[in-house]
Design a protein around this motif. Sequence first.
Motif, PDB file in Angstrom:
ATOM      1  N   VAL A   1       4.714 -17.026  10.964  1.00 44.65           N
ATOM      2  CA  VAL A   1       3.529 -16.158  11.383  1.00 44.65           C
ATOM      3  C   VAL A   1       3.210 -15.074  10.309  1.00 44.65           C
ATOM      4  O   VAL A   1       4.102 -14.701   9.446  1.00 44.65           O
ATOM      5  CB  VAL A   1       4.293 -15.017  12.656  1.00 44.65           C
ATOM      6  N   THR A   2       1.781 -15.091  10.154  1.00 42.41           N
ATOM      7  CA  THR A   2       1.257 -14.149   9.159  1.00 42.41           C
ATOM      8  C   THR A   2       0.494 -13.341   9.593  1.00 42.41           C
ATOM      9  O   THR A   2      -0.606 -13.761  10.518  1.00 42.41           O
ATOM     10  CB  THR A   2       0.748 -15.323   7.926  1.00 42.41           C
ATOM     11  N   GLY A   3       0.485 -12.003   9.261  1.00 48.56           N
ATOM     12  CA  GLY A   3      -0.402 -11.181   9.896  1.00 48.56           C
ATOM     13  C   GLY A   3      -0.693  -9.973   9.008  1.00 48.56           C
ATOM     14  O   GLY A   3      -0.373  -9.668   8.000  1.00 48.56           O
ATOM     15  N   VAL A   4      -1.553  -8.802   9.574  1.00 42.55           N
ATOM     16  CA  VAL A   4      -1.942  -7.630   8.896  1.00 42.55           C
ATOM     17  C   VAL A   4      -2.050  -6.428  10.015  1.00 42.55           C
ATOM     18  O   VAL A   4      -2.251  -6.821  11.047  1.00 42.55           O
ATOM     19  CB  VAL A   4      -3.383  -7.824   8.499  1.00 42.55           C
ATOM     20  N   VAL A   5      -1.421  -5.649   9.665  1.00 40.76           N
ATOM     21  CA  VAL A   5      -1.305  -4.387  10.479  1.00 40.76           C
ATOM     22  C   VAL A   5      -2.734  -4.035  11.058  1.00 40.76           C
ATOM     23  O   VAL A   5      -3.684  -4.170  10.365  1.00 40.76           O
ATOM     24  CB  VAL A   5      -0.698  -2.981   9.582  1.00 40.76           C
ATOM     25  N   GLY A   6      -2.626  -4.035  12.516  1.00 41.26           N
ATOM     26  CA  GLY A   6      -4.180  -3.509  13.069  1.00 41.26           C
ATOM     27  C   GLY A   6      -4.920  -4.652  13.516  1.00 41.26           C
ATOM     28  O   GLY A   6      -5.789  -4.559  14.166  1.00 41.26           O
ATOM     29  N   THR A   7      -4.353  -5.936  13.177  1.00 38.92           N
ATOM     30  CA  THR A   7      -5.074  -7.214  13.558  1.00 38.92           C
ATOM     31  C   THR A   7      -4.346  -8.262  14.426  1.00 38.92           C
ATOM     32  O   THR A   7      -3.020  -8.457  14.008  1.00 38.92           O
ATOM     33  CB  THR A   7      -5.556  -8.035  12.374  1.00 38.92           C
TER      34      THR A   7
ATOM     35  N   MET B   1       8.263 -14.362   9.236  1.00 39.76           N
ATOM     36  CA  MET B   1       7.241 -13.721   9.477  1.00 39.76           C
ATOM     37  C   MET B   1       6.783 -12.609   8.329  1.00 39.76           C
ATOM     38  O   MET B   1       7.811 -12.169   7.770  1.00 39.76           O
ATOM     39  CB  MET B   1       7.563 -12.839  10.568  1.00 39.76           C
ATOM     40  N   THR B   2       5.530 -12.583   8.054  1.00 37.87           N
ATOM     41  CA  THR B   2       5.136 -11.555   7.137  1.00 37.87           C
ATOM     42  C   THR B   2       3.949 -10.749   7.591  1.00 37.87           C
ATOM     43  O   THR B   2       2.878 -11.376   8.054  1.00 37.87           O
ATOM     44  CB  THR B   2       4.611 -12.255   5.784  1.00 37.87           C
ATOM     45  N   ILE B   3       4.142  -9.540   7.979  1.00 43.50           N
ATOM     46  CA  ILE B   3       3.055  -8.841   8.224  1.00 43.50           C
ATOM     47  C   ILE B   3       2.576  -7.848   7.161  1.00 43.50           C
ATOM     48  O   ILE B   3       3.366  -6.956   6.744  1.00 43.50           O
ATOM     49  CB  ILE B   3       3.331  -7.711   9.397  1.00 43.50           C
ATOM     50  N   TYR B   4       1.520  -7.771   6.450  1.00 44.29           N
ATOM     51  CA  TYR B   4       1.069  -7.188   5.439  1.00 44.29           C
ATOM     52  C   TYR B   4       0.487  -5.760   5.959  1.00 44.29           C
ATOM     53  O   TYR B   4      -0.364  -5.706   6.918  1.00 44.29           O
ATOM     54  CB  TYR B   4      -0.090  -7.878   4.827  1.00 44.29           C
ATOM     55  N   PRO B   5       0.733  -4.567   5.104  1.00 44.52           N
ATOM     56  CA  PRO B   5      -0.004  -3.346   5.287  1.00 44.52           C
ATOM     57  C   PRO B   5      -1.530  -3.411   5.369  1.00 44.52           C
ATOM     58  O   PRO B   5      -1.885  -4.232   4.620  1.00 44.52           O
ATOM     59  CB  PRO B   5       0.509  -2.489   4.329  1.00 44.52           C
ATOM     60  N   LEU B   6      -2.085  -2.498   5.989  1.00 50.09           N
ATOM     61  CA  LEU B   6      -3.680  -2.589   6.052  1.00 50.09           C
ATOM     62  C   LEU B   6      -4.201  -1.827   4.844  1.00 50.09           C
ATOM     63  O   LEU B   6      -3.674  -0.600   4.490  1.00 50.09           O
ATOM     64  CB  LEU B   6      -4.056  -1.704   7.449  1.00 50.09           C
ATOM     65  N   VAL B   7      -4.973  -2.672   3.994  1.00 55.52           N
ATOM     66  CA  VAL B   7      -5.508  -1.891   2.680  1.00 55.52           C
ATOM     67  C   VAL B   7      -6.726  -1.195   3.019  1.00 55.52           C
ATOM     68  O   VAL B   7      -7.673  -1.802   3.480  1.00 55.52           O
ATOM     69  CB  VAL B   7      -5.601  -3.060   1.835  1.00 55.52           C
ATOM     70  N   VAL B   8      -6.843   0.052   2.598  1.00 57.08           N
ATOM     71  CA  VAL B   8      -8.095   0.716   2.881  1.00 57.08           C
ATOM     72  C   VAL B   8      -8.843   0.905   1.544  1.00 57.08           C
ATOM     73  O   VAL B   8      -8.207   1.374   0.705  1.00 57.08           O
ATOM     74  CB  VAL B   8      -7.644   2.198   3.449  1.00 57.08           C
ATOM     75  N   ALA B   9     -10.055   0.625   1.651  1.00 59.61           N
ATOM     76  CA  ALA B   9     -10.672   0.306   0.361  1.00 59.61           C
ATOM     77  C   ALA B   9     -11.095   1.776   0.208  1.00 59.61           C
ATOM     78  O   ALA B   9     -11.663   2.708   1.008  1.00 59.61           O
ATOM     79  CB  ALA B   9     -11.981  -0.417   0.435  1.00 59.61           C
ATOM     80  N   THR B  10     -11.014   2.485  -1.388  1.00 58.54           N
ATOM     81  CA  THR B  10     -11.524   3.728  -1.721  1.00 58.54           C
ATOM     82  C   THR B  10     -12.536   3.621  -2.587  1.00 58.54           C
ATOM     83  O   THR B  10     -12.765   2.775  -3.349  1.00 58.54           O
ATOM     84  CB  THR B  10     -10.240   4.574  -2.227  1.00 58.54           C
TER      85      THR B  10
END
Length: 301
Positions: free
Chosen positions: A136-142, A214-223
């Motif tokens: 399982v692979t995903g991103v926080v918030g999705t 499982m790998t859930i990556y943190p949400l990266v916010v563009a600045t």
Amino acid sequence: MSQIRKNARKFAAIIGLCSVAFVAIPLAGTSVSAETAPVFTLSTTVENVQQCGSLVGYTISSTGGAVTRYAISPTVPKGLIFSSTTGLLSGKPEVVASATQFSITGTNTAGSLTKYFTLAVTQPEIKDIYPKCQVVTGVVGTSISPTVAYYDWNIPSEYNFTISPALPTGLTINELTGVISGTPTKETPAVDWQFTVTMDEEDQPNQYFATVTMTIYPLVVATTTTTTTTTVAATTTTTTTVAPATTTTVAPATTTTVAPTTTTTVAVAKKTTIVCTKGSTTKRVTAVNPKCPTGYKKKTK
């Protein structure tokens, strides 16, 4: 006049030699070459692999032009990875599949070439639950793509799936099917974090296990950084400095108020067990809100 003719013939001869030299000697540091179309072979064209077994795959031997990109069709089974750079196939197939022919095409600016590889994913015939190697692979918030529902091989009765350690917040496991789904709100502690799914056989002390990576990556916010430049005109000012008066300030006493501790009691849902019947077959289902599997009826007293 004869001398003039002789000089003219000498001049023509010199011009001719220069022309020959110009044609015969190429410009230094230049070369002309045309790219050739891809020519390659696969070391093997057929493979049978068990579900969750490591794919052996093939190697590619190229004798033609360099391939700039590889492509494969149709889409490879879940758990396998195809490299568009090397053209190689690797991984562990998570789903059983009949023999399928895949076309592997190498391309460059001069043309393309296609070779074929046939792959079959077979079912292990051992008493257990399957698949045993889901990723399982995903991103926080999705929302993640739900995992495949577990099934058994020669186990008369099952259900009551659990997982350890606890899933990331926002994800759940279905107690009857073992399917993991939801929207994670927290990343995994590390990449390729492993979880163990446990299935208890009904009315038996037997347990069966499978692994979920499982790998859930943190949400990266563009600045976005904005730089502002301000130009101030220079002026000439005459300043007279006067020594300031000395003032002594006494800080007032500070009062700190501590809020009383609040204790909240949370009711914990309790699991219950129901008995489900289908003909002469009986199953027990334990859950917070237990439900009978399809085709079964809840037994009443």
